[in-house]
Design an enzyme around this catalytic site. Structure first.
Site, PDB file in Angstrom:
ATOM      1  N   CYS A 193      45.836 -18.933   1.160  1.00 24.76           N
ATOM      2  CA  CYS A 193      45.821 -18.571  -0.256  1.00 24.76           C
ATOM      3  C   CYS A 193      45.581 -19.815  -1.106  1.00 24.76           C
ATOM      4  CB  CYS A 193      47.099 -17.826  -0.624  1.00 24.76           C
ATOM      5  SG  CYS A 193      46.975 -16.882  -2.165  1.00 24.76           S
ATOM      6  N   HIS A 238      48.045 -13.467   3.714  1.00 27.93           N
ATOM      7  CA  HIS A 238      49.226 -14.204   4.167  1.00 27.93           C
ATOM      8  C   HIS A 238      49.726 -13.720   5.535  1.00 27.93           C
ATOM      9  CE1 HIS A 238      50.114 -16.403   0.404  1.00 27.93           C
ATOM     10  NE2 HIS A 238      49.534 -15.367  -0.173  1.00 27.93           N
ATOM     11  N   GLU A 247      51.663 -15.265   7.454  1.00 29.32           N
ATOM     12  CA  GLU A 247      53.052 -15.709   7.635  1.00 29.32           C
ATOM     13  C   GLU A 247      54.060 -14.673   7.170  1.00 29.32           C
ATOM     14  OE1 GLU A 247      52.013 -17.224   3.454  1.00 29.32           O
ATOM     15  OE2 GLU A 247      51.002 -16.791   5.350  1.00 29.32           O
TER      16      GLU A 247
END
Length: 229
Positions: free
Chosen positions: A87, A204, A206
């Site tokens: 990002c 994302h 994660e």
């Protein structure tokens, strides 16, 4: 694997990234401040996480790209060190010239906060070895400037050299405008550097590394890095 996460003023995804890395590697990553001039010795992976570095003033990532630590990050990448930007981190890598192209305002002119689907375009890299080629994975996205742009020559080179890492698709695995609401050129969600040791992507991974988060689609990326290191 020894990893470090760079924190800029306005970064807000460093803890999410630390959870993902620790889950995959069993080691807590170091937090690195943007004004540091050097990286810790023996670092395998540098991560630029998401957020709004310097409040997104000027252009997203433009000010962070000139932070003192970015000279050390560039040297690390130049040695073939693994580098991941997610990002805002992707935006910073492009602004720093470590990846080609730029991230502009979403085509909708609205901030997008939703899940998206991505197709894994290749698996012979340190970032994607634990995926299957063509696999469709889910990942949250949260950005106002995720519209990846580059001139046609750069886009052709990325395609021809297999440097597109992930592409926005629908649930059938088809790339189409509705799958990339940010307007990204050729539905590109993430790209590699020429040596495939740098990865930048907008969604994302994660945030999907544990069933308690709602899924584990992002975990193979971090397991791939752990295996590579």
């Amino acid at each position: 694997m020894k990893a470090g996460i760079v924190v800029f003023p306005g970064t807000n995804r460093e803890r999410d990234m630390a959870i993902a890395l620790e889950r995959a590697t069993g080691r807590r990553p170091a937090m690195l401040w943007h004004r540091d001039a050097e990286l810790p010795a023996g670092l395998d992976l540098v991560v630029l996480p998401g957020g709004f570095s310097h409040g997104d003033y000027l252009r997203t990532g433009a000010m962070a790209a000139h932070s003192p630590i970015m000279r050390a990050v560039a040297a690390h990448a130049g040695r073939g060190g693994l580098t991941l930007g997610v990002c805002n981190g992707f935006q910073i890598l492009c602004e720093a010239g470590l990846l080609p192209g730029a991230l502009l305002r979403n085509a909708t002119l609205r901030f997008l906060s939703m899940d998206c689907l991505m197709r894994v375009e290749r698996t012979d890299t340190a970032f994607t070895a634990h995926y299957q080629r063509g696999q469709i994975i889910r990942a949250p996205m949260a950005h106002g400037d995720g519209n990846y742009v580059a001139d046609e020559a750069v886009l052709d080179r990325l395609e021809g050299e297999g440097l597109v890492a992930f592409r926005y698709v629908n649930d059938k695995g088809e790339a189409e405008p509705a799958a990339a609401l940010n307007g990204a050129a050729r539905y590109i969600a993430g790209i590699f550097s020429e040596n495939r040791r740098i990865l930048g992507l907008m969604p994302h991974p994660e945030d999907l590394v544990d069933p308690l988060m709602g899924g584990t689609d992002g975990l193979p990326l971090f397991e791939s890095l752990a295996s590579a290191a």
